[in-house]
Design a protein around this motif. Structure first.
Motif, PDB file in Angstrom:
ATOM      1  N   ASP A  57       0.846  -1.198   0.087  1.00  0.00           N
ATOM      2  CA  ASP A  57      -0.007   0.065   0.041  1.00  0.00           C
ATOM      3  C   ASP A  57       1.061   1.277  -0.111  1.00  0.00           C
ATOM      4  O   ASP A  57       1.677   1.483   1.017  1.00  0.00           O
ATOM      5  N   PRO A  58       0.964   1.952  -1.162  1.00  0.00           N
ATOM      6  CA  PRO A  58       1.997   3.079  -1.356  1.00  0.00           C
ATOM      7  C   PRO A  58       1.715   4.254  -0.267  1.00  0.00           C
ATOM      8  O   PRO A  58       2.682   4.840   0.035  1.00  0.00           O
ATOM      9  N   ARG A  59       0.406   4.316   0.471  1.00  0.00           N
ATOM     10  CA  ARG A  59       0.220   5.344   1.294  1.00  0.00           C
ATOM     11  C   ARG A  59       1.327   5.447   2.417  1.00  0.00           C
ATOM     12  O   ARG A  59       1.466   6.366   3.074  1.00  0.00           O
ATOM     13  N   GLY A  60       1.796   4.075   2.951  1.00  0.00           N
ATOM     14  CA  GLY A  60       2.521   3.895   3.949  1.00  0.00           C
ATOM     15  C   GLY A  60       4.161   4.607   3.734  1.00  0.00           C
ATOM     16  O   GLY A  60       4.252   5.358   4.626  1.00  0.00           O
ATOM     17  N   MET A  61       4.609   4.495   2.723  1.00  0.00           N
ATOM     18  CA  MET A  61       5.881   4.866   2.304  1.00  0.00           C
ATOM     19  C   MET A  61       5.832   6.623   2.061  1.00  0.00           C
ATOM     20  O   MET A  61       6.629   7.173   1.991  1.00  0.00           O
ATOM     21  N   VAL A 120      -0.435   2.825   8.355  1.00  0.00           N
ATOM     22  CA  VAL A 120      -0.259   2.097   7.062  1.00  0.00           C
ATOM     23  C   VAL A 120       1.074   1.458   6.720  1.00  0.00           C
ATOM     24  O   VAL A 120       2.388   2.485   6.916  1.00  0.00           O
ATOM     25  N   ARG A 121       1.465   0.222   6.786  1.00  0.00           N
ATOM     26  CA  ARG A 121       2.741  -0.171   6.553  1.00  0.00           C
ATOM     27  C   ARG A 121       3.527   0.260   5.391  1.00  0.00           C
ATOM     28  O   ARG A 121       3.164   0.032   4.307  1.00  0.00           O
ATOM     29  N   PRO A 122       4.575   0.740   5.597  1.00  0.00           N
ATOM     30  CA  PRO A 122       5.371   1.086   4.469  1.00  0.00           C
ATOM     31  C   PRO A 122       6.325  -0.065   3.627  1.00  0.00           C
ATOM     32  O   PRO A 122       7.149   0.375   3.135  1.00  0.00           O
TER      33      PRO A 122
END
Length: 145
Positions: free
Chosen positions: A82-86, A92-94
């Motif tokens: 899930d790109p929201r993490g980074m 949200v896990r990166p």
């Protein structure tokens, strides 16, 4: 027991990083739309490529130990993230949450022996086990060519 230390050096400019391991160069970059120069695979793809290389190396060690006829392996590895993490979104896990490792093994061995090889390889591959330890769901699927 002696420890093995893996060492690299790297020089980065913008999104482009040139890594060096004992004289072997690896370019990691981002596509132009992400601000890179697209001279190499992105870091996430590079990790998946490293996973395939590590699994292959360990498979060759293990095949020798178990007298397995290993003629080659083709990998198709897909990682879900899930790109929201980074991008900084809290909660949200990166990093990857799931990685599917599809491997087609060239061999004269049975499907049962391929599964035995896969289980041993996955238990000994440093990159695979690091991802497992990070709570990444690993989905191996090794089949005969």
């Amino acid at each position: 027991m002696s420890k093995m230390i893996e060492k690299i050096t790297a020089v980065s400019k913008g999104m482009n990083t040139v890594g060096d391991s004992k004289g072997h160069k690896v370019v990691i970059d981002e596509p132009a739309q992400m601000g890179g120069t697209d001279e190499g695979a992105n870091p996430l793809a590079s990790l998946l490529i490293s996973l395939s290389g590590c699994e292959n190396a360990i498979a060759n060690f293990v095949a020798k130990e178990m007298e397995f006829d290993l003629q080659g392996i083709e990998f198709d590895i897909r990682g879900e993230i899930d790109p929201r993490g980074m991008m900084g979104e809290k909660g949200v896990r990166p990093y990857f949450h799931k990685i599917m490792v599809n491997a087609v093994v060239e061999t004269s061995e049975s499907e049962e022996r391929i599964q035995e090889l896969q289980h041993i390889v996955d238990s000994r591959c440093p990159i695979y086990t690091t991802l497992l330890a990070a709570d990444v769901e690993m989905v191996p699927n090794w089949t005969k060519a």
